[in-house]
Design an enzyme around this catalytic site. Sequence first.
Site, PDB file in Angstrom:
ATOM      1  N   TYR A  51      81.943 106.691  96.004  1.00 32.55           N
ATOM      2  CA  TYR A  51      83.012 107.694  95.809  1.00 32.55           C
ATOM      3  C   TYR A  51      83.838 107.889  97.091  1.00 32.55           C
ATOM      4  CZ  TYR A  51      85.016 112.373  94.854  1.00 32.55           C
ATOM      5  OH  TYR A  51      85.862 113.445  94.689  1.00 32.55           O
ATOM      6  N   ASP A  93      77.436  96.976 100.343  1.00 32.54           N
ATOM      7  CA  ASP A  93      76.997  97.880  99.285  1.00 32.54           C
ATOM      8  C   ASP A  93      76.055  97.109  98.365  1.00 32.54           C
ATOM      9  OD1 ASP A  93      78.521 100.732  98.200  1.00 32.54           O
ATOM     10  OD2 ASP A  93      77.025  99.772  96.922  1.00 32.54           O
ATOM     11  N   ARG A 134      74.728 103.013  93.315  1.00 34.57           N
ATOM     12  CA  ARG A 134      75.329 104.190  92.680  1.00 34.57           C
ATOM     13  C   ARG A 134      75.680 103.867  91.225  1.00 34.57           C
ATOM     14  NH1 ARG A 134      77.938 108.868  94.404  1.00 34.57           N
ATOM     15  NH2 ARG A 134      78.932 109.909  92.665  1.00 34.57           N
ATOM     16  N   ASP A 172      71.553  95.299 100.975  1.00 31.36           N
ATOM     17  CA  ASP A 172      70.807  96.559 100.978  1.00 31.36           C
ATOM     18  C   ASP A 172      70.495  96.971 102.416  1.00 31.36           C
ATOM     19  OD1 ASP A 172      69.061  98.648 100.471  1.00 31.36           O
ATOM     20  OD2 ASP A 172      67.988  97.572  98.873  1.00 31.36           O
ATOM     21  N   ASN A 194      64.564 105.524 100.573  1.00 28.31           N
ATOM     22  CA  ASN A 194      65.865 104.850 100.635  1.00 28.31           C
ATOM     23  C   ASN A 194      66.726 105.428 101.769  1.00 28.31           C
ATOM     24  OD1 ASN A 194      67.915 103.048  99.225  1.00 28.31           O
ATOM     25  ND2 ASN A 194      68.997 105.007  99.266  1.00 28.31           N
ATOM     26  N   THR A 220      75.073 116.693 105.513  1.00 32.24           N
ATOM     27  CA  THR A 220      75.553 117.636 104.503  1.00 32.24           C
ATOM     28  C   THR A 220      75.416 119.076 104.999  1.00 32.24           C
ATOM     29  OG1 THR A 220      74.996 118.564 102.334  1.00 32.24           O
ATOM     30  CG2 THR A 220      73.273 117.329 103.393  1.00 32.24           C
ATOM     31  N   SER A 255      66.761 120.845  98.601  1.00 31.79           N
ATOM     32  CA  SER A 255      66.256 119.818  97.667  1.00 31.79           C
ATOM     33  C   SER A 255      65.660 118.701  98.528  1.00 31.79           C
ATOM     34  CB  SER A 255      67.377 119.235  96.803  1.00 31.79           C
ATOM     35  OG  SER A 255      68.203 118.377  97.584  1.00 31.79           O
ATOM     36  N   TYR A 259      66.497 115.691  98.407  1.00 29.40           N
ATOM     37  CA  TYR A 259      67.646 114.915  98.906  1.00 29.40           C
ATOM     38  C   TYR A 259      68.183 115.549 100.187  1.00 29.40           C
ATOM     39  CZ  TYR A 259      72.569 114.536  99.803  1.00 29.40           C
ATOM     40  OH  TYR A 259      73.768 114.451 100.472  1.00 29.40           O
ATOM     41  N   HIS A 260      68.441 116.867 100.143  1.00 26.13           N
ATOM     42  CA  HIS A 260      68.991 117.511 101.339  1.00 26.13           C
ATOM     43  C   HIS A 260      68.026 117.391 102.523  1.00 26.13           C
ATOM     44  CE1 HIS A 260      71.724 119.486  98.325  1.00 26.13           C
ATOM     45  NE2 HIS A 260      72.577 119.412  99.308  1.00 26.13           N
ATOM     46  N   LYS A 308      68.379 114.221 104.465  1.00 24.82           N
ATOM     47  CA  LYS A 308      69.477 114.274 105.434  1.00 24.82           C
ATOM     48  C   LYS A 308      69.036 114.971 106.728  1.00 24.82           C
ATOM     49  CE  LYS A 308      73.129 112.762 102.964  1.00 24.82           C
ATOM     50  NZ  LYS A 308      74.047 111.698 103.376  1.00 24.82           N
ATOM     51  N   ASN A 339      84.058 118.537  90.396  1.00 24.49           N
ATOM     52  CA  ASN A 339      84.368 117.357  89.577  1.00 24.49           C
ATOM     53  C   ASN A 339      83.860 117.555  88.149  1.00 24.49           C
ATOM     54  OD1 ASN A 339      85.557 116.238  91.787  1.00 24.49           O
ATOM     55  ND2 ASN A 339      83.977 114.715  92.188  1.00 24.49           N
ATOM     56  N   ARG A 340      82.667 118.129  88.029  1.00 27.48           N
ATOM     57  CA  ARG A 340      82.129 118.405  86.693  1.00 27.48           C
ATOM     58  C   ARG A 340      82.998 119.430  85.961  1.00 27.48           C
ATOM     59  NH1 ARG A 340      77.105 118.065  84.898  1.00 27.48           N
ATOM     60  NH2 ARG A 340      76.600 120.284  84.782  1.00 27.48           N
ATOM     61  N   ARG A 353      68.094 125.058  89.057  1.00 27.35           N
ATOM     62  CA  ARG A 353      67.693 124.902  90.464  1.00 27.35           C
ATOM     63  C   ARG A 353      67.020 126.163  90.967  1.00 27.35           C
ATOM     64  NH1 ARG A 353      72.757 121.730  93.322  1.00 27.35           N
ATOM     65  NH2 ARG A 353      73.267 120.443  91.526  1.00 27.35           N
TER      66      ARG A 353
HETATM   67  N1  USQ Z   1      76.571 124.174  90.193  1.00 25.58           N
HETATM   68  C1  USQ Z   1      76.942 124.915  89.100  1.00 25.58           C
HETATM   69  N2  USQ Z   1      77.307 124.250  87.968  1.00 25.58           N
HETATM   70  C2  USQ Z   1      77.349 122.892  87.888  1.00 25.58           C
HETATM   71  C3  USQ Z   1      76.980 122.143  89.024  1.00 25.58           C
HETATM   72  C4  USQ Z   1      76.583 122.819  90.151  1.00 25.58           C
HETATM   73  O1  USQ Z   1      76.941 126.144  89.124  1.00 25.58           O
HETATM   74  O2  USQ Z   1      77.679 122.355  86.824  1.00 25.58           O
HETATM   75  C5  USQ Z   1      76.171 124.868  91.433  1.00 25.58           C
HETATM   76  C6  USQ Z   1      74.823 124.467  91.976  1.00 25.58           C
HETATM   77  O3  USQ Z   1      73.783 125.230  91.426  1.00 25.58           O
HETATM   78  C7  USQ Z   1      75.019 124.687  93.469  1.00 25.58           C
HETATM   79  C8  USQ Z   1      76.502 124.417  93.699  1.00 25.58           C
HETATM   80  O4  USQ Z   1      77.113 124.493  92.415  1.00 25.58           O
HETATM   81  O5  USQ Z   1      74.766 126.017  93.799  1.00 25.58           O
HETATM   82  C9  USQ Z   1      76.819 123.087  94.308  1.00 25.58           C
HETATM   83  O6  USQ Z   1      76.258 122.078  93.512  1.00 25.58           O
HETATM   84  P1  USQ Z   1      76.767 120.563  93.596  1.00 25.58           P
HETATM   85  O7  USQ Z   1      76.000 119.778  92.592  1.00 25.58           O
HETATM   86  O8  USQ Z   1      78.248 120.472  93.563  1.00 25.58           O
HETATM   87  O9  USQ Z   1      76.389 120.213  95.106  1.00 25.58           O
HETATM   88  P2  USQ Z   1      75.022 119.821  95.787  1.00 25.58           P
HETATM   89  O10 USQ Z   1      73.903 119.641  94.849  1.00 25.58           O
HETATM   90  O11 USQ Z   1      74.818 120.790  96.901  1.00 25.58           O
HETATM   91  O12 USQ Z   1      75.369 118.380  96.362  1.00 25.58           O
HETATM   92  C10 USQ Z   1      76.695 117.908  96.604  1.00 25.58           C
HETATM   93  C11 USQ Z   1      76.627 116.406  96.790  1.00 25.58           C
HETATM   94  C12 USQ Z   1      75.787 116.107  98.002  1.00 25.58           C
HETATM   95  C13 USQ Z   1      76.326 116.833  99.206  1.00 25.58           C
HETATM   96  C14 USQ Z   1      76.454 118.320  98.923  1.00 25.58           C
HETATM   97  C15 USQ Z   1      77.179 119.084  99.995  1.00 25.58           C
HETATM   98  O13 USQ Z   1      76.097 115.795  95.616  1.00 25.58           O
HETATM   99  O14 USQ Z   1      75.760 114.703  98.221  1.00 25.58           O
HETATM  100  O15 USQ Z   1      75.447 116.629 100.258  1.00 25.58           O
HETATM  101  O16 USQ Z   1      77.237 118.515  97.745  1.00 25.58           O
HETATM  102  S1  USQ Z   1      76.579 120.721 100.164  1.00 25.58           S
HETATM  103  O17 USQ Z   1      76.538 121.365  98.853  1.00 25.58           O
HETATM  104  O18 USQ Z   1      77.437 121.431 101.058  1.00 25.58           O
HETATM  105  O19 USQ Z   1      75.223 120.585 100.646  1.00 25.58           O
END
Ligand code: USQ
Length: 401
Positions: free
Chosen positions: A11, A31, A35, A74, A118, A144, A179, A181-182, A185, A240-241, A326
């Site tokens: 992305y 790459d 993904r 990889d 990974n 992040t 998480s 994942y986090h 990082k 985006n969602r 979550r």
């Molecule tokens: N959320 C909703 N509805 C949804 C999707 C998410 O309310 O449909 C909420 C989640 O519960 C969360 C927040 O929105 O509180 C952010 O969720 P997210 O899925 O947009 O972001 P996150 O899981 O934190 O991860 C994304 C990227 C990740 C990056 C991170 C930056 O996938 O790679 O590291 O954003 S940050 O959030 O600042 O850590």
Amino acid sequence: MRVFIAGIDGYLGWPLAQHLTARGHEVAGMDMFLRRQWVEEVGGQSAIPVYPMEERLKAFEEHFGKPLNFRKGDLLDYAFLKEYLAEFQPDAIVHLGEMPSAPYSMIDQAHTVYTQHNNVIGSLNILWAMKEVCPDAHLVKLGTMGEYGTPNVPVPEGFFEIEYRGRKDVLPFPRQAGSFYHWSKVHDSGNTMFACRIWGLRSTDIMQGVVFGTQIDAMGDDPRLRSRLDFDQCFGTAVNRFCCQAVIGHPLTLYGLGGQTRGFLPLRDSMQCLTIALENPAEPGEYRVFNQFEEYYTIEELALKVQQAGADIGLDVEIHHYDNPRKEMEKHYFHADREHLINLGYQPTHDVLAELRIMLNDLLPHRERILAKQDVLVPDIRWDGSRRRSTIIDEQLSTVS
Ligand code: USQ
């Protein structure tokens, strides 16, 4: 400048290759197309069509007048990585080659271990390869904002001054990731900081907020140059969602109370900031941290902005609260600095509504692709390791309040 991008098909990686090439930099990248596989595994697909790499490369050459130096490989294949870096001799490496999803890392034991293996081992391989074959290169490592969690005090950029039992020091700010994942990082950050200290490598660790958007200027109109835009519960980020939900008339899925506050930034700002970090490198031996976001909002404020942007172009957008899959704070204090990038010239895109309107208009022609996979819109991956689809809880919330 010679820039090597790990994760160039992703992305951020694909637009970054274009943005840097348009600015006259020499770009190479690798790459493994993971993904593409992960999104398929969780039942999603990119709303914006993603072309096979051969077609992307053809379009790149036509558009920019020179081929892109690309190899499939990889980061876990150390010999491959080391040889590629030794040959290309980059001035800078941008590391975007990680599994980026919090929910994916929480599915079960196998996905947690996969994520950390990974991400942590891939990053260690980059550090070792730099030490061995390009020790003067500058590593721009994508971390992040989520590494910090949501502390009840302001978040500085990586380090803070502390006085404890009468003594003072400047220490890394505590990390409280949300998480596995986090946490991967966080482990990367520790390893990178250590490598800079002992080997004299240089690195900028980017604490990036949640990115959204479909376009950067360098892409022009060629659909083969477009980046992906995921909307499934794992690889689609919140905004985006929400935009994909808005264009098919699905309610926006606000998890819990919606008071979760995050830093957000449009894709074009992410490109601008990464470029600023590259063009103003860290000193040898220096490990520095940049917080990278345009502004911070609650998720509810964002949903309202998407609703407003939708209304501006004639879409009727509903918002619902869903029970939160979550474990996270749903209402909390949040304040974070982002001065380093501003001081180096970052000009934030303040017109988020305009950016959202562009996104919605870009997504409208792809409604069928979203509708075809709409099962992945309501989440079922829970932080306790179980699977249960979330349900609408608006009524429960109004009874509570
Ligand atoms: N959320 C909703 N509805 C949804 C999707 C998410 O309310 O449909 C909420 C989640 O519960 C969360 C927040 O929105 O509180 C952010 O969720 P997210 O899925 O947009 O972001 P996150 O899981 O934190 O991860 C994304 C990227 C990740 C990056 C991170 C930056 O996938 O790679 O590291 O954003 S940050 O959030 O600042 O850590």
